[in-house]
Design a protein around this motif. Structure first.
Motif, PDB file in Angstrom:
ATOM      1  N   ARG A 111       0.829  -1.209   0.000  1.00  0.00           N
ATOM      2  CA  ARG A 111       0.000   0.000   0.000  1.00  0.00           C
ATOM      3  C   ARG A 111       0.863   1.258   0.000  1.00  0.00           C
ATOM      4  O   ARG A 111       0.520   2.255  -0.648  1.00  0.00           O
ATOM      5  N   SER A 153       1.949   1.840  -3.470  1.00  0.00           N
ATOM      6  CA  SER A 153       0.857   2.393  -4.264  1.00  0.00           C
ATOM      7  C   SER A 153       0.689   3.887  -3.998  1.00  0.00           C
ATOM      8  O   SER A 153       0.453   4.677  -4.928  1.00  0.00           O
ATOM      9  N   SER A 161       1.755   5.467  -7.258  1.00  0.00           N
ATOM     10  CA  SER A 161       0.519   5.420  -8.030  1.00  0.00           C
ATOM     11  C   SER A 161      -0.535   6.293  -7.361  1.00  0.00           C
ATOM     12  O   SER A 161      -0.204   7.286  -6.697  1.00  0.00           O
ATOM     13  N   ASP A 162      -1.813   5.897  -7.509  1.00  0.00           N
ATOM     14  CA  ASP A 162      -2.894   6.734  -6.979  1.00  0.00           C
ATOM     15  C   ASP A 162      -3.322   6.354  -5.568  1.00  0.00           C
ATOM     16  O   ASP A 162      -4.285   6.905  -5.032  1.00  0.00           O
ATOM     17  N   SER A 168      -4.608   3.537  -4.570  1.00  0.00           N
ATOM     18  CA  SER A 168      -5.679   2.536  -4.502  1.00  0.00           C
ATOM     19  C   SER A 168      -5.089   1.140  -4.312  1.00  0.00           C
ATOM     20  O   SER A 168      -3.886   0.917  -4.489  1.00  0.00           O
ATOM     21  N   ASP A 169      -5.962   0.192  -3.980  1.00  0.00           N
ATOM     22  CA  ASP A 169      -5.530  -1.193  -3.772  1.00  0.00           C
ATOM     23  C   ASP A 169      -5.549  -2.015  -5.063  1.00  0.00           C
ATOM     24  O   ASP A 169      -5.249  -3.208  -5.039  1.00  0.00           O
ATOM     25  N   ASP A 170      -5.877  -1.386  -6.188  1.00  0.00           N
ATOM     26  CA  ASP A 170      -6.047  -2.137  -7.435  1.00  0.00           C
ATOM     27  C   ASP A 170      -4.782  -2.860  -7.870  1.00  0.00           C
ATOM     28  O   ASP A 170      -4.845  -3.954  -8.444  1.00  0.00           O
TER      29      ASP A 170
END
Length: 356
Positions: free
Chosen positions: A78, A81, A85-86, A88-90
């Motif tokens: 996490r 992320s 990244s953004d 999110s957990d995606d």
């Protein structure tokens, strides 16, 4: 001068002030993360990490109990992320925490996290450290005043730093520099002059060869080398002015000799002027951001009275600028240094316009 006399034995960590916390929040540096530095200290075992030549790297690979490992892995994914990244957990299902290494050498005692994308085996690192106001000021100043942007996060007492890629300076000097061509050596000498000047201007100390990296970039038919700092622990702390000039560390003697052998004095002076001009341009382009950071720094305590007194008088002797002599803290000293560079840059431009 010996290394022991040049550097203090131990630099304390300074807390992040409410003003600095607010600054970090204003610029999206202060973001909630799901794990703290102290959580990673709960490892149950470790092994020494050796390099390809079977030399101790001063890092140990740590292990956790099965129950804690699941929770720690998820939290570190996490963090990745949020950092890259953004948030999110995606993407978490595509990530794997390969290794967690811990360094017991130096002040920051960081954890180095290796995260791999399981779809293509690409991997990257990030670092988890204890917060220290000096280090945060160093990171922000590097972001604004160097050619490189930095990505880092702060949450309470934990600092997350992205990995800075490159060849460690000591490794490059020992294993790769002897095999460089003569034009490449001249270009590296030029970069060291500029790096030395940049560190001096923004008062980043302790740039021994293992605290910076060499970054080779292929450009048409040749390789361009750049030098990047990777350790910002010694931002505006030491009292000796020489600490902020990499040329005075014995670990950089070969680089200093390279400058002496490959560059004429006039070229060295030219490259110093170029770097001062670039720093001045970055100060002007940073706008309100650097002004806000310096306001935080001028009200903060990040060094001792003895170090402040010694540094301001040594820089006054070097520049004859009375603003240094009047400085009350390290924020004042650095503000005077940046003002000195900016003022000289603007004076030169005024003279150039008058001559047209």
């Amino acid at each position: 001068m010996t290394e022991e006399k040049l550097m203090s034995k131990k630099k304390p960590a300074y807390p992040v002030s409410p003003k600095l916390h607010q600054y970090l929040e204003d610029y999206n540096r202060n973001i909630e993360i799901p794990i703290f530095y102290d959580d990673l200290l709960r490892f149950s075992g470790s092994v020494v990490v050796y390099d390809q030549h079977d030399q101790d790297t001063l890092w140990i690979r740590v292990y956790y109990s099965e129950f804690e490992r699941v929770e720690i892995d998820l939290s570190l994914k996490r963090v990745y992320s949020i950092l890259h990244s953004d948030g999110s957990d995606d993407i978490i299902q595509y990530l794997n925490v390969d290794t967690i290494d811990y360094c017991t050498f130096g002040n920051s005692k960081p954890f180095r996290i290796k995260v791999r994308n399981i779809l293509n085996d690409n991997f990257t690192y990030f670092y988890v450290k204890k917060t220290d106001a000096s280090r945060i000021y160093g990171l922000e100043l590097e972001h604004m005043l160097s050619p490189y942007n930095l990505n880092f996060l702060v949450y309470k007492d934990t600092l997350i730093e992205e990995h800075i890629s490159g060849i460690p300076g000591d490794v490059f000097i020992k294993d790769m520099l002897p095999h460089c061509s003569e034009p490449e050596k001249a270009q590296i000498a030029k970069e060291f002059v500029k790096f030395n000047e940049r560190c001096m201007i923004r008062l980043l100390g302790d740039m021994r060869s293992y605290n910076y990296v060499i970054v080779p970039t292929h450009d048409f038919d040749h390789v361009v080398y750049r030098i990047r700092a990777i350790d910002f622990d010694q931002q505006c702390y030491e009292g000796k002015f020489k600490v902020y000039r990499p040329q005075f560390f014995k670990e950089n003697n070969i680089m200093v000799a390279l400058v002496r052998d490959k560059l004429q004095h006039s070229s060295v002076d030219q490259y110093k002027i170029e770097e001062r001009s670039m720093v001045a341009k970055r100060i002007k382009s940073s706008g309100k951001r650097i002004k806000k950071l310096m306001r935080c720094m001028r009200t903060d305590k990040i060094s001792s009275r003895e170090n402040i007194r010694q540094l301001k008088m040594e820089i006054f002797a070097y520049t004859q600028d009375v603003a240094f002599k009047k400085s009350r803290n390290m924020g004042n000293v650095l503000s005077a240094a940046l003002d000195f560079v900016l003022r000289n840059y603007e004076n030169v431009n005024v003279k150039r316009l008058l001559q047209q």
